[in-house]
Design a protein around this motif. Structure first.
Motif, PDB file in Angstrom:
ATOM      1  N   CYS A  78       0.864  -1.169   0.000  1.00 15.14           N
ATOM      2  CA  CYS A  78       0.000   0.000   0.000  1.00 15.14           C
ATOM      3  C   CYS A  78       0.906   1.227   0.000  1.00 15.14           C
ATOM      4  N   ARG A  79       0.395   2.305  -0.528  1.00 13.42           N
ATOM      5  CA  ARG A  79       1.162   3.548  -0.623  1.00 13.42           C
ATOM      6  C   ARG A  79       0.400   4.613   0.156  1.00 13.42           C
ATOM      7  N   VAL A  80       1.068   5.187   1.170  1.00 13.31           N
ATOM      8  CA  VAL A  80       0.428   6.147   2.068  1.00 13.31           C
ATOM      9  C   VAL A  80       1.137   7.489   1.979  1.00 13.31           C
ATOM     10  N   CYS A  81       0.347   8.533   1.821  1.00 12.77           N
ATOM     11  CA  CYS A  81       0.881   9.900   1.803  1.00 12.77           C
ATOM     12  C   CYS A  81       0.492  10.607   3.092  1.00 12.77           C
ATOM     13  N   ALA A  82       1.350  11.490   3.531  1.00 10.11           N
ATOM     14  CA  ALA A  82       1.114  12.319   4.719  1.00 10.11           C
ATOM     15  C   ALA A  82       0.898  11.464   5.975  1.00 10.11           C
ATOM     16  N   LEU A  83       1.678  10.403   6.134  1.00 13.19           N
ATOM     17  CA  LEU A  83       1.537   9.542   7.312  1.00 13.19           C
ATOM     18  C   LEU A  83       1.866  10.306   8.588  1.00 13.19           C
ATOM     19  N   GLY A  84       2.823  11.216   8.506  1.00 19.04           N
ATOM     20  CA  GLY A  84       3.181  12.019   9.681  1.00 19.04           C
ATOM     21  C   GLY A  84       3.632  11.156  10.832  1.00 19.04           C
ATOM     22  N   ASN A  85       3.110  11.432  12.033  1.00 17.90           N
ATOM     23  CA  ASN A  85       3.519  10.677  13.220  1.00 17.90           C
ATOM     24  C   ASN A  85       2.603   9.480  13.481  1.00 17.90           C
ATOM     25  N   ARG A  86       1.762   9.156  12.521  1.00 20.19           N
ATOM     26  CA  ARG A  86       0.880   8.007  12.687  1.00 20.19           C
ATOM     27  C   ARG A  86       1.618   6.720  12.314  1.00 20.19           C
ATOM     28  N   THR A  87       1.038   5.591  12.672  1.00 18.54           N
ATOM     29  CA  THR A  87       1.668   4.296  12.464  1.00 18.54           C
ATOM     30  C   THR A  87       0.860   3.474  11.471  1.00 18.54           C
ATOM     31  N   LEU A  88       1.561   2.705  10.669  1.00 19.22           N
ATOM     32  CA  LEU A  88       0.910   1.822   9.718  1.00 19.22           C
ATOM     33  C   LEU A  88       1.036   0.382  10.213  1.00 19.22           C
ATOM     34  N   SER A  89      -0.057  -0.363  10.135  1.00 20.29           N
ATOM     35  CA  SER A  89      -0.081  -1.767  10.563  1.00 20.29           C
ATOM     36  C   SER A  89      -0.640  -2.639   9.449  1.00 20.29           C
ATOM     37  N   TRP A  90      -0.273  -3.917   9.476  1.00 21.42           N
ATOM     38  CA  TRP A  90      -0.862  -4.911   8.588  1.00 21.42           C
ATOM     39  C   TRP A  90      -1.647  -5.890   9.444  1.00 21.42           C
ATOM     40  N   VAL A  91      -2.888  -6.166   9.028  1.00 20.33           N
ATOM     41  CA  VAL A  91      -3.777  -7.066   9.757  1.00 20.33           C
ATOM     42  C   VAL A  91      -4.289  -8.135   8.796  1.00 20.33           C
ATOM     43  N   ARG A  92      -4.281  -9.403   9.213  1.00 18.89           N
ATOM     44  CA  ARG A  92      -4.900 -10.478   8.437  1.00 18.89           C
ATOM     45  C   ARG A  92      -6.360 -10.529   8.884  1.00 18.89           C
ATOM     46  N   LEU A  93      -7.285 -10.332   7.955  1.00 19.48           N
ATOM     47  CA  LEU A  93      -8.693 -10.200   8.313  1.00 19.48           C
ATOM     48  C   LEU A  93      -9.398 -11.523   8.611  1.00 19.48           C
ATOM     49  N   ARG A  94      -8.906 -12.633   8.074  1.00 22.17           N
ATOM     50  CA  ARG A  94      -9.543 -13.940   8.298  1.00 22.17           C
ATOM     51  C   ARG A  94      -9.709 -14.223   9.779  1.00 22.17           C
ATOM     52  N   VAL A  96      -8.500 -11.828  12.118  1.00 23.39           N
ATOM     53  CA  VAL A  96      -8.283 -10.512  12.718  1.00 23.39           C
ATOM     54  C   VAL A  96      -6.981 -10.519  13.528  1.00 23.39           C
ATOM     55  N   HIS A  97      -5.913 -10.926  12.859  1.00 25.29           N
ATOM     56  CA  HIS A  97      -4.604 -11.075  13.503  1.00 25.29           C
ATOM     57  C   HIS A  97      -3.695  -9.896  13.152  1.00 25.29           C
ATOM     58  N   LEU A  98      -3.215  -9.202  14.159  1.00 23.86           N
ATOM     59  CA  LEU A  98      -2.273  -8.105  13.963  1.00 23.86           C
ATOM     60  C   LEU A  98      -0.918  -8.690  13.600  1.00 23.86           C
ATOM     61  N   LEU A  99      -0.423  -8.363  12.400  1.00 23.63           N
ATOM     62  CA  LEU A  99       0.837  -8.937  11.923  1.00 23.63           C
ATOM     63  C   LEU A  99       2.016  -8.016  12.178  1.00 23.63           C
ATOM     64  N   THR A 100       1.863  -6.732  11.835  1.00 16.17           N
ATOM     65  CA  THR A 100       2.965  -5.788  12.002  1.00 16.17           C
ATOM     66  C   THR A 100       2.428  -4.441  12.487  1.00 16.17           C
ATOM     67  N   VAL A 101       3.290  -3.705  13.167  1.00 17.59           N
ATOM     68  CA  VAL A 101       3.041  -2.314  13.542  1.00 17.59           C
ATOM     69  C   VAL A 101       4.316  -1.577  13.182  1.00 17.59           C
ATOM     70  N   GLY A 102       4.206  -0.605  12.260  1.00 16.88           N
ATOM     71  CA  GLY A 102       5.405   0.035  11.746  1.00 16.88           C
ATOM     72  C   GLY A 102       6.264  -1.029  11.070  1.00 16.88           C
ATOM     73  N   GLU A 103       7.523  -1.061  11.410  1.00 21.04           N
ATOM     74  CA  GLU A 103       8.415  -2.075  10.841  1.00 21.04           C
ATOM     75  C   GLU A 103       8.624  -3.252  11.788  1.00 21.04           C
ATOM     76  N   SER A 104       7.894  -3.259  12.896  1.00 24.54           N
ATOM     77  CA  SER A 104       8.010  -4.341  13.876  1.00 24.54           C
ATOM     78  C   SER A 104       6.970  -5.416  13.604  1.00 24.54           C
ATOM     79  N   THR A 105       7.378  -6.685  13.779  1.00 19.62           N
ATOM     80  CA  THR A 105       6.489  -7.812  13.554  1.00 19.62           C
ATOM     81  C   THR A 105       5.876  -8.236  14.885  1.00 19.62           C
ATOM     82  N   TYR A 138      -6.246  -8.991   3.582  1.00 16.95           N
ATOM     83  CA  TYR A 138      -5.345  -8.339   4.519  1.00 16.95           C
ATOM     84  C   TYR A 138      -5.680  -6.853   4.468  1.00 16.95           C
ATOM     85  N   ALA A 139      -5.353  -6.123   5.520  1.00 19.16           N
ATOM     86  CA  ALA A 139      -5.599  -4.690   5.523  1.00 19.16           C
ATOM     87  C   ALA A 139      -4.346  -3.949   5.954  1.00 19.16           C
ATOM     88  N   CYS A 140      -4.008  -2.957   5.175  1.00 17.34           N
ATOM     89  CA  CYS A 140      -2.976  -1.989   5.517  1.00 17.34           C
ATOM     90  C   CYS A 140      -3.744  -0.902   6.272  1.00 17.34           C
TER      91      CYS A 140
END
Length: 159
Positions: A78-94, A96-105, A138-140
């Motif tokens: 996914c491509r995000v603009c103006a993320l600023g001080n917010r965090t991006l996470s990846w979630v598996r929706l099947r 509802v498992h949190l996979l990553t937060v920022g660059e941490s797994t 999956y959701a970004c």
């Protein structure tokens, strides 16, 4: 870059309170309706795709449907603009498992890894040695209030 800077507003949750932040994130994702390959890929609300009041937004050029060969690596982006001080996470929706937060797994499955280059708008979830069970939505997700999500569907082919 320090852990505090990478995780932005989530840094308060790292020391013992990560479950509360993850639960908030997962509760938002739990409202997502099931995916059907015949339906357009969407969550209950379309992800923000244009600048609005200084909030982060998703560029539409990222692929929403990814096909991977069994046993190879899959790359969901996914491509995000103006993320600023917010965090991006990846979630598996099947599940509802949190996979990553920022660059941490945050999963014990070492096949999952977040990839991001500094000063880049691109965020990628790498799934190594992909299996049929990895197929699905999956959701970004951006840590706005309410969280903004960009869905990506993974299809796995091969024997």
């Amino acid at each position: 870059m320090s852990e505090r800077r990478i995780l932005g507003s989530w840094n308060v949750c790292i020391h013992g309170g990560m479950r509360a932040a993850a639960l908030h994130l997962l509760l938002v994702v739990a409202a997502v309706r099931p995916f059907s390959p015949t339906d357009p890929v969407r969550l209950d609300v379309d992800p923000p795709v244009a600048p609005h009041a200084g909030r982060p937004w998703f560029q539409r050029d990222a692929t929403r449907n990814v096909t991977a060969l069994l046993g190879r690596s899959a790359y969901l982006s996914c491509r995000v603009c103006a993320l600023g001080n917010r965090t991006l996470s990846w979630v598996r929706l099947r599940d509802v498992h949190l996979l990553t937060v920022g660059e941490s797994t945050y999963t014990s499955d070492e096949r999952f890894r977040a990839r991001h280059s500094p000063r880049s708008h691109d965020w990628t979830l790498q799934v190594k040695f992909v299996q049929h069970r990895d197929a699905g939505m999956y959701a970004c997700q951006i840590s706005t209030s309410p969280p903004a999500s960009y869905p990506v569907h993974l299809t796995v082919i091969g024997e």
